[in-house]
Design an enzyme around this catalytic site. Sequence first.
Site, PDB file in Angstrom:
ATOM      1  N   CYS A  97       0.849  -1.361   0.076  1.00 51.45           N
ATOM      2  CA  CYS A  97       0.006  -0.044   0.024  1.00 51.45           C
ATOM      3  C   CYS A  97       1.048   1.265   0.009  1.00 51.45           C
ATOM      4  O   CYS A  97       2.125   1.163  -0.361  1.00 51.45           O
ATOM      5  CB  CYS A  97      -0.980  -0.073   1.025  1.00 51.45           C
ATOM      6  SG  CYS A  97      -0.123   0.172   2.687  1.00 51.45           S
ATOM      7  N   THR A  98       0.413   2.387   0.524  1.00 55.41           N
ATOM      8  CA  THR A  98       1.218   3.644   0.424  1.00 55.41           C
ATOM      9  C   THR A  98       2.264   3.722   1.293  1.00 55.41           C
ATOM     10  O   THR A  98       3.313   3.731   1.308  1.00 55.41           O
ATOM     11  CB  THR A  98       0.214   4.903   0.507  1.00 55.41           C
ATOM     12  OG1 THR A  98      -0.790   4.692  -0.601  1.00 55.41           O
ATOM     13  CG2 THR A  98       1.103   6.237   0.429  1.00 55.41           C
ATOM     14  N   GLY A  99       1.637   3.772   2.854  1.00 54.76           N
ATOM     15  CA  GLY A  99       2.426   3.744   3.859  1.00 54.76           C
ATOM     16  C   GLY A  99       2.801   2.820   4.843  1.00 54.76           C
ATOM     17  O   GLY A  99       3.866   2.649   5.775  1.00 54.76           O
ATOM     18  N   ASN A 100       2.349   1.561   4.477  1.00 54.43           N
ATOM     19  CA  ASN A 100       2.564   0.238   5.206  1.00 54.43           C
ATOM     20  C   ASN A 100       2.047   0.476   6.904  1.00 54.43           C
ATOM     21  O   ASN A 100       2.622  -0.062   7.729  1.00 54.43           O
ATOM     22  CB  ASN A 100       3.871  -0.173   5.089  1.00 54.43           C
ATOM     23  CG  ASN A 100       4.118  -1.522   5.588  1.00 54.43           C
ATOM     24  OD1 ASN A 100       5.189  -2.109   6.235  1.00 54.43           O
ATOM     25  ND2 ASN A 100       3.130  -2.455   5.585  1.00 54.43           N
ATOM     26  N   THR A 101       0.952   1.342   7.016  1.00 51.05           N
ATOM     27  CA  THR A 101       0.554   1.401   8.521  1.00 51.05           C
ATOM     28  C   THR A 101      -0.935   1.113   8.542  1.00 51.05           C
ATOM     29  O   THR A 101      -1.380   1.143   9.676  1.00 51.05           O
ATOM     30  CB  THR A 101       0.886   3.045   8.952  1.00 51.05           C
ATOM     31  OG1 THR A 101       0.146   3.591   8.318  1.00 51.05           O
ATOM     32  CG2 THR A 101       2.327   3.080   8.975  1.00 51.05           C
ATOM     33  N   CYS A 102      -1.810   0.816   7.504  1.00 54.02           N
ATOM     34  CA  CYS A 102      -3.012   0.362   7.630  1.00 54.02           C
ATOM     35  C   CYS A 102      -3.203  -0.749   6.699  1.00 54.02           C
ATOM     36  O   CYS A 102      -3.220  -1.863   7.017  1.00 54.02           O
ATOM     37  CB  CYS A 102      -3.890   1.639   7.163  1.00 54.02           C
ATOM     38  SG  CYS A 102      -3.536   3.341   7.816  1.00 54.02           S
ATOM     39  N   ARG A 103      -3.533  -0.908   5.327  1.00 58.76           N
ATOM     40  CA  ARG A 103      -4.235  -1.591   4.569  1.00 58.76           C
ATOM     41  C   ARG A 103      -3.355  -2.716   4.409  1.00 58.76           C
ATOM     42  O   ARG A 103      -3.542  -3.939   4.474  1.00 58.76           O
ATOM     43  CB  ARG A 103      -4.494  -0.912   3.155  1.00 58.76           C
ATOM     44  CG  ARG A 103      -5.670  -0.076   3.039  1.00 58.76           C
ATOM     45  CD  ARG A 103      -5.772   0.612   1.771  1.00 58.76           C
ATOM     46  NE  ARG A 103      -4.603   1.600   1.814  1.00 58.76           N
ATOM     47  CZ  ARG A 103      -4.451   2.354   0.739  1.00 58.76           C
ATOM     48  NH1 ARG A 103      -5.228   2.312  -0.331  1.00 58.76           N
ATOM     49  NH2 ARG A 103      -3.439   3.005   0.772  1.00 58.76           N
ATOM     50  N   ASP A 114      -7.985   4.213   1.269  1.00 58.71           N
ATOM     51  CA  ASP A 114      -6.870   4.529   2.431  1.00 58.71           C
ATOM     52  C   ASP A 114      -7.714   4.854   3.508  1.00 58.71           C
ATOM     53  O   ASP A 114      -8.347   5.802   3.340  1.00 58.71           O
ATOM     54  CB  ASP A 114      -5.934   5.476   1.863  1.00 58.71           C
ATOM     55  CG  ASP A 114      -4.744   5.458   3.049  1.00 58.71           C
ATOM     56  OD1 ASP A 114      -4.942   4.867   4.240  1.00 58.71           O
ATOM     57  OD2 ASP A 114      -3.700   5.927   2.658  1.00 58.71           O
TER      58      ASP A 114
END
Length: 147
Positions: free
Chosen positions: A7-13, A118
């Site tokens: 994903c984008t930041g590797n902190t959620c999805r 996101d």
Amino acid sequence: MKILFVCTGNTCRSPMAEEILRDEANKRNRKIEVASAGIFAVDGERASKGARVSMKDRGGLADHRSRFLQDEIMEWADLILVMTGAHKRNLLTRYPNMVDKIFLLYEFATGSDIDVEDPFGGPLEVYEIVRRQLEDAIEKLLDKIDL
């Protein structure tokens, strides 16, 4: 099989997907190695609070630390599953030789082009919606690779 979620930041999805797949694969006695990374991640960040709370019954992502997407993890993976069409276009531009293993999660699992949006910064309800989306897609993914 080695599966990488991006994903984008590797902190959620992607960490949510990683944990869901690991948990569900274990329940099915499937040997699947799973990891996650982010296209624009900063190494070492904790999972977002919403992700941790929404995943509390699956361990809460307490040990997760974000990882910046690097060539080594791309090469490690047999299958790379991204959350949005923009992620897929980004990776295919950077890794055109990996076209045969980079897919949108829903594209690979169901044949549809649904993005997993996101939830970062949104209310807990949004994280729970994303969790249900990921669980649905991962159940279909496991059914597909179980064949």
